[in-house]
Design a protein around this motif. Structure first.
Motif: not given
Ligand code: SF4
Length: 555
Positions: A183-199
């Motif tokens: 509920k109190d998240e500032i920003i969801d890092p999921t897309p960044v983790i996925a992008e670093i992992s993919r690239r």
């Protein structure tokens, strides 16, 4: 009178440090030679086509002790070899013909389907072993090389893998265990983790780094990924004009010359986070020191350059643009372990479960997958505190779920010590270990908690107890209130016995309310392994008797 002058000795050229951009790519030690002669990622084909077909004895020693790590494989310690005094043993005497296999779980995100596959692999191929590590991985033991291709096939069929789980590579990306749900998240890092992992993961451009390279990313205000001890970390922050994004930290690491990471003072947006990761990792690859293994982590380069130069090189040589500046954000006020029951932003609940120092089993993981699904949950997370979060539970299911998880040995409301105790692999399987860690800690925690039962209300709010099996720091001893580093010590009778060097007063943001700091070695303060409960009881009772109201243990 002629004056004689002392000849000026020409200044000896500094030894090259093996920095590719400055000294060129010539290898300066055996490990660098191994890496230069064949990329570690290439060993996979040999494992599948030769070693798994012809068995352990067919493995090239250079692959066995080097490149296997690039696919998450280490030989495990031969059973029955006592701690210490192993220096005279050959690798063949010290190691087993079986492997530890590390399953990489970027961000700790798992589905119940994936959990069940890990559980089944453990029961079929790993003698029912499974440990949750403090880097959100799962480690299996007793793996035979002949089974590795089938294990990979099963893992990959559900989107899991072991690529670059060990070795001089970008290791698993720590991610906030509550990414996208808090509920109190500032920003969801999921897309960044996925992008670093993919690239970049499994990308040969980044598979020969000077040493291991650790990444941590969180957008949660509790800063729940132990970011200060990672080489690269992004921590959620709100820029006054640009909105939510990340504060960049670099150069943290423990083991030799422990050092907390430092802020570069730059703001990184969600969209450019993967590019910034590439820039910092490229600096490490190109400028990192490769001559001495124990001076190769990014922290040594940062110590020599300082943050100002590091930022300038990043912006000018690698990004081609300046990053916005940002002041530090607020310190967290709650522990970052997510223990207990919490409401998610969608109105469902997550439950933070604590096993005993990360020790589970394949049977237990499969049973947990069944339990979650029977309560309508299909997602879970592993955490950097050796815990599991069960996600997406209806409020009406919580009580029943918590009780059933407890029956599996997974506790939603653990006692003070069980909650924060972590232990590394130790002598059961690790070739470097000197003492047992897991069982010693499990037994000690039970004993201490029973002795402190009548001290409820007088105990500190949080108390971290970390146990290592050797002078390395896989269990982050320098960051714990009470850290124990395994070694042989001499007891009162003059015998060499298993024991620990004591570290006191370490803390990281997200576990205590205050600035991170490394614990101090208390010279001469060593504890025999079987006297660990006595020592911890004494320290905690002493704290209870003298601490001021609200004073943290680290203070
Ligand atoms: Fe092995 Fe030492 Fe790491 Fe423990 S701290 S896992 S004993 S290398």
């Amino acid at each position: 009178m002629t004056q004689t002058t002392t000849p000026v000795r020409p200044k000896r050229a500094a030894k090259p440090n093996g920095q590719w951009k400055i000294d060129g790519p010539a290898p300066l030690n055996a490990t660098e030679e191994m890496k230069a002669s064949d990329n570690g990622l290439n060993v996979r084909a040999r494992i599948e086509e030769i070693y798994a077909v012809n068995g352990f004895d067919s493995i090239d020693p250079e692959d066995l002790h080097g490149r296997f790590r690039w696919w998450g494989l280490y030989t495990q310690r031969a059973q029955g070899i006592p701690g210490g005094k192993t220096a005279t043993l050959s690798p063949e005497e010290l190691e087993d013909r079986y492997f530890m296999l590390r399953v990489r779980i970027d961000g700790g995100a798992l589905s119940t389907e994936q959990l069940r596959v890990i559980g089944q692999i453990s029961t079929e191929f790993a003698r029912d072993t499974a440990d949750l590590t403090d880097r959100q991985n799962v480690q299996l033991h007793w793996v035979d090389i002949v089974d590795v291709p089938e294990i990979w096939r099963r893992l990959e069929s559900v989107g899991l893998h072991t690529t670059e789980a060990c070795g001089d590579v970008p290791r698993v990306i720590l991610g906030s265990p509550v990414a996208g749900i808090a509920k109190d998240e500032i920003i969801d890092p999921t897309p960044v983790i996925a992008e670093i992992s993919r690239r970049y993961i499994g990308n040969p451009e980044f598979s020969n780094l000077p040493r291991k390279y650790k990444t941590a990313i969180s957008g949660h205000p509790n800063q729940d990924v132990v970011h200060e001890i990672n080489d690269f970390a992004l921590i959620g922050i709100v820029h006054p004009e640009l909105g939510p994004g990340y504060d960049l930290w670099v150069g943290g690491g423990l083991s030799s010359n422990p050092r907390l990471g430092e802020r570069l003072g730059v703001f990184v947006t969600q969209d450019e986070a993967a590019d910034v990761w590439e820039g910092v990792t490229s600096i490490f690859r190109d400028y990192g020191y490769r001559r001495l293994r124990n001076r190769a982590r990014l922290k040594f380069l940062l110590a020599d350059w300082g943050t100002e130069k590091f930022r300038r090189i990043l912006e000018e040589e690698y990004l081609g643009r300046a990053l916005p500046s940002i002041d530090p954000g607020p310190q967290p006020t709650e522990p970052g372990d997510h223990s207990g029951v919490h409401e998610q932003k969608d109105g469902k609940f997550f439950v933070g479960l604590t096993p005993d120092v990360g020790r589970v089993s394949g049977t237990k993981l499969t049973a947990l997958a069944d339990l979650l699904e029977s309560h309508g949950s299909y997602r879970l997370r592993t955490t950097p505190h050796q815990k599991i979060l069960a996600l997406d539970l209806d409020e009406s299911q919580i009580q029943d779920f918590v009780g059933n998880a407890r029956a599996l040995g997974l506790e939603a409301f653990p006692g003070l010590l069980k909650r924060s105790a972590i232990a590394c692999t130790g002598i059961e399987f690790c070739k470097l270990a000197i003492v047992d860690t897991k069982n010693t800690t499990i037994d000690a925690v039970k004993e201490i908690e029973s002795r402190l039962a009548d001290h409820e209300g007088k105990l500190p709010k949080a108390l971290s107890l970390h146990v290592n099996g050797c002078p390395n720091s896989c269990a982050r001893v320098q960051t714990a209130d009470l850290g124990f580093k395994g070694q042989l010590i001499t007891n009162d009778a003059g015998e060499q016995v298993s024991g620990f060097q004591v570290h006191l007063g370490g803390t990281l943001a997200g576990f205590e309310n205050g600035e991170a700091s490394l614990g101090r070695t208390v010279r001469g303060l060593k504890v025999e392994a079987d006297k660990l409960p006595d020592y911890v009881e004494r320290v905690v009772k002493n704290y209870s008797a003298h601490a001021d109201e609200g004073e943290s243990f680290a203070a």
